[in-house]
Design a protein around this motif. Structure first.
Motif, short mmCIF file in Angstrom:
data_model
loop_
_atom_site.label_atom_id
_atom_site.label_comp_id
_atom_site.label_asym_id
_atom_site.label_seq_id
_atom_site.Cartn_x
_atom_site.Cartn_y
_atom_site.Cartn_z
N PRO A 1 47.24 22.22 45.76
CA PRO A 1 46.83 22.24 44.34
C PRO A 1 47.71 21.36 43.45
O PRO A 1 47.45 21.23 42.25
CB PRO A 1 46.96 23.71 43.95
CG PRO A 1 47.87 24.32 44.96
CD PRO A 1 47.82 23.49 46.20
N ILE B 1 42.83 23.98 37.23
CA ILE B 1 42.09 25.12 37.80
C ILE B 1 42.37 26.37 36.97
O ILE B 1 41.45 27.13 36.63
CB ILE B 1 42.49 25.37 39.28
CG1 ILE B 1 42.02 24.20 40.16
CG2 ILE B 1 41.90 26.68 39.79
CD1 ILE B 1 42.57 24.26 41.59
N LEU C 1 41.83 20.81 48.20
CA LEU C 1 42.44 21.10 46.89
C LEU C 1 43.19 22.44 46.92
O LEU C 1 44.30 22.55 46.41
CB LEU C 1 41.34 21.16 45.83
CG LEU C 1 41.78 21.48 44.42
CD1 LEU C 1 42.45 20.26 43.80
CD2 LEU C 1 40.60 21.90 43.57
N VAL C 2 42.57 23.43 47.56
CA VAL C 2 43.20 24.74 47.64
C VAL C 2 44.50 24.65 48.45
O VAL C 2 45.51 25.26 48.11
CB VAL C 2 42.22 25.78 48.25
CG1 VAL C 2 42.91 27.11 48.53
CG2 VAL C 2 41.03 25.99 47.31
N ARG D 1 46.35 22.09 39.81
CA ARG D 1 46.69 23.52 39.69
C ARG D 1 46.51 24.00 38.25
O ARG D 1 45.91 25.06 38.00
CB ARG D 1 48.14 23.68 40.14
CG ARG D 1 48.76 25.01 39.92
CD ARG D 1 50.25 25.00 40.19
NE ARG D 1 50.57 24.69 41.58
CZ ARG D 1 51.21 23.61 41.99
NH1 ARG D 1 51.61 22.70 41.10
NH2 ARG D 1 51.47 23.41 43.26
N GLU E 1 37.52 25.88 40.99
CA GLU E 1 37.97 25.07 42.13
C GLU E 1 36.92 24.03 42.52
O GLU E 1 37.25 22.87 42.79
CB GLU E 1 38.27 25.98 43.33
CG GLU E 1 39.55 26.78 43.18
CD GLU E 1 39.75 27.80 44.29
OE1 GLU E 1 40.72 28.57 44.21
OE2 GLU E 1 38.93 27.86 45.23
#
Ligand SMILES: C[S@@+](CC[C@H](N)C(=O)[O-])C[C@H]1O[C@@H](n2cnc3c(N)ncnc32)[C@H](O)[C@@H]1O
Length: 270
Positions: A49, A11, A45-46, A8, A31
């Motif tokens: 995060p 990103i 990943l989204v 997180r 991302e």
């Protein structure tokens, strides 16, 4: 003790750097880079995060963000690009396959008769030929390119994807009896070059993009002139070139891309 950074935070930091560098889609790029560095799927990943980024992955990511800040295309940095259901290896030897080009595959899959012989001229990474074979395994698909390094990439992609397609180094229309010839040949005008985004003008092969002639259509006209009369051709072009391309073919029909622009014209050589 080594610390594990949260994806997180990585990103967020990468997004800030890429936005400051003028990248058009900084969050998405961040991302994709973080997911590739962490070795996970972007959607995974989204959804989570909080995934940790090991120190080695964090170092890789730092190098990748520096390259992206210099506007290198994401696909060259991570070495791959999704294209109509397949994942292609790409590097600076080939053009990064564009979503617009998926329309060429769609048209070819629709108009190729059962078991047809289909040839892709200017195949680059093999994108069109391989996506078509993936979608229509019944077709006998081949491809050619005048660039030997591009053919190396296309062959490697065919092998990696386990798709049967022959690739050859050749300029223009290959000798053979084809039911359909598809091509995404260069069609950018020389006077458009300086206004292209730095991702394109600074990194992609110039010879894969410039079509030649005042209207950028010399390459396409050359292919149509070489094709035996009656050959069914499907050609990608710029929206502003659609009318001229229709004029080169008999019974020509044009399809639009996702943005609604005229992008692919097909018809028979006179
Ligand atoms: C716009 S790129 C398209 C690459 C790939 N088909 C794609 O859609 O991602 C054009 C490709 O055509 C090749 N090329 C250009 N002129 C050619 C010609 N006359 N004969 C064969 N290949 C050509 C270039 O080397 C380049 O790989």
């Amino acid at each position: 003790m080594t610390s594990v950074a949260a994806a997180r935070d990585a990103i967020a930091a990468a997004t800030d750097s890429l936005a400051a560098a003028g990248c058009e889609t900084p969050r998405l790029d961040a991302e994709v880079l973080v997911a590739a560095a962490a070795g996970v799927d972007r959607l995974e990943l989204v959804a989570d995060p909080g995934i940790g980024l090991e120190p080695a992955a964090a170092r890789t990511l730092m190098g990748w963000v520096r390259r992206r800040v210099r506007r290198e295309p994401v696909a060259y940095i991570i070495g791959s690009k999704p294209f109509r259901g397949i994942e292609l290896h790409v590097d600076s030897r080939v053009l990064v396959p564009r979503p617009d080009t998926e329309v060429l595959v769609e048209v070819a899959a629709e108009i190729a008769p059962d078991g047809a012989r289909v040839h892709d001229v200017g195949t680059g990474s093999g994108a069109v030929a391989l996506a078509l074979k993936h979608e229509r395994p019944d077709l006998d698909v081949s491809g050619s390119d005048r660039s030997p390094p591009a053919i190396e990439v296309a062959r490697r992609n065919a092998e990696r994807l386990g798709l049967e397609a022959e690739f050859a180094i050749a300029t223009g229309m290959p000798v053979g009896d084809y039911d359909l010839v598809v091509a995404n040949l260069p069609y950018v005008r020389a006077d458009e070059w300086d206004a292209l985004p730095p991702e394109i003008s600074g990194y992609e092969p110039r010879e894969a993009l410039l079509g030649g002639g005042e209207d950028g259509l010399d390459e396409i006209r050359g292919l149509v002139a070489e094709a035996p009369p009656g050959t069914l051709l499907a050609l990608e072009h710029a929206p502003a070139q659609a009318e001229s391309v229709r004029g080169l073919l008999a019974d020509a029909e044009t399809r639009r891309d996702l943005a609604g622009h005229e992008r692919v014209t097909f018809g028979r050589c006179a």
